[in-house]
Design an enzyme around this catalytic site. Structure first.
Site, mmCIF file in Angstrom:
data_model
loop_
_atom_site.group_PDB
_atom_site.id
_atom_site.type_symbol
_atom_site.label_atom_id
_atom_site.label_comp_id
_atom_site.label_asym_id
_atom_site.label_seq_id
_atom_site.Cartn_x
_atom_site.Cartn_y
_atom_site.Cartn_z
ATOM 1 N N VAL A 1 0.812 -1.225 0.000
ATOM 2 C CA VAL A 1 0.000 0.000 0.000
ATOM 3 C C VAL A 1 0.841 1.268 0.000
ATOM 4 O O VAL A 1 0.330 2.351 -0.311
ATOM 5 C CB VAL A 1 -0.974 0.024 1.187
ATOM 6 N N SER B 1 -4.866 2.785 16.842
ATOM 7 C CA SER B 1 -4.414 1.962 17.956
ATOM 8 C C SER B 1 -4.502 2.753 19.244
ATOM 9 O O SER B 1 -4.480 3.996 19.229
ATOM 10 C CB SER B 1 -2.959 1.529 17.730
ATOM 11 N N TYR C 1 6.301 3.012 16.017
ATOM 12 C CA TYR C 1 4.892 2.618 15.924
ATOM 13 C C TYR C 1 3.993 3.679 16.551
ATOM 14 O O TYR C 1 2.970 4.055 15.985
ATOM 15 C CB TYR C 1 4.691 1.265 16.606
#
Length: 254
Positions: free
Chosen positions: A62, A139, A152
């Site tokens: 992607v 998240s 992250y």
């Protein structure tokens, strides 16, 4: 829950975990699906029980804008348009600012941020025509930091603000943009967190005292994409068993 019969949905990261559960839920609700992932075999395995007439597999990364552009063309050519984009593909790795290499940082950002942006950019013209929606998988790590998960955390914080900014810009076109924010979920990406010692620590922080399942997240994605959420945009819904209800102080009960 409103059905999705006749609607067309793109799901990224659909080969396993949360993405596979999302694809399954949309399929069960009658949607046409374009499923995207890096590995064609995993996508085929995840969709082997699907109606072949309502699913198209598109393997690719992607982070490459050509992948999103081709997926949108496929949705239009095969199914006549696009109603929902689910940006779910993600990768994670540990490390603080010293131990995270520039190469690893770029890899995380390429999938988790550039990939979401590139997919949304490719999909937006088609979504304007259908007054559709985008749902992103963020998240709990987008709302606050974790120890040793710098890259992250940065990427998921970026996703949260991407949702807000896109919602502001696209609302006048009738396109809604939202996200789900899971905590620990039983997926292959979180497999290294599911050992006895770490699970005990998580259970002390999760009021519902269990690990989330991919379908827990998928059901909320379906809601956000449905007409039932027709006046909901720019939000990140926690799917975390109550983790976000805490102010961060330790559990003082036995």
């Amino acid at each position: 829950m409103a059905g999705f019969t006749g609607k067309t949905v793109i799901v990224t990261g659909a080969g396993s975990g949360i993405g596979a559960a999302i694809a399954q839920r949309f399929h069960d609700e009658g949607a046409n699906l374009i499923v995207i992932g890096r590995t064609e075999d995993k996508l085929r395995d995840a969709t082997k029980a699907f109606d072949d007439a309502r699913v198209a597999i598109h393997a690719g990364d992607v982070a490459d804008p050509a992948v999103g552009e081709a997926a949108v063309r496929l949705a239009i050519d095969r199914f006549g348009g696009l109603d929902v984009l689910v940006n779910n593909a993600a990768t994670a790795m540990g490390g603080d600012v010293e131990s995270t290499s520039i190469e690893d940082f770029d890899r995380i950002m390429a999938t988790n941020v550039r990939g979401y942006f590139a997919m949304a950019k490719a999909a937006m013209p088609a979504l304007k025509k259908t007054k559709g929606s985008i749902v992103m998988t963020s998240s709990a790590s987008g709302r606050g930091g974790d120890w040793g998960m710098l890259a992250y955390n940065i990427s998921k914080g970026a996703v949260d603000n991407m949702v807000r900014a896109m919602a502001l810009d696209s609302g006048r076109h009738g396109v809604r943009v939202n996200a789900v924010s899971p905590s620990l979920t039983a997926t292959p990406m979180a497999k290294n967190l599911q050992n006895e010692a770490l699970l005990a620590k998580f259970m002390d922080r999760i009021p519902m005292r269990r690990v989330g399942q991919p379908d827990d997240v998928a059901k909320v994605v379906l809601f956000l994409a449905s007409d039932a959420a027709g006046f909901v945009t720019g939000v990140m819904i926690p799917v975390d068993g109550g983790v976000s209800a805490s102010n961060g102080q330790p559990n003082m009960r036995s």
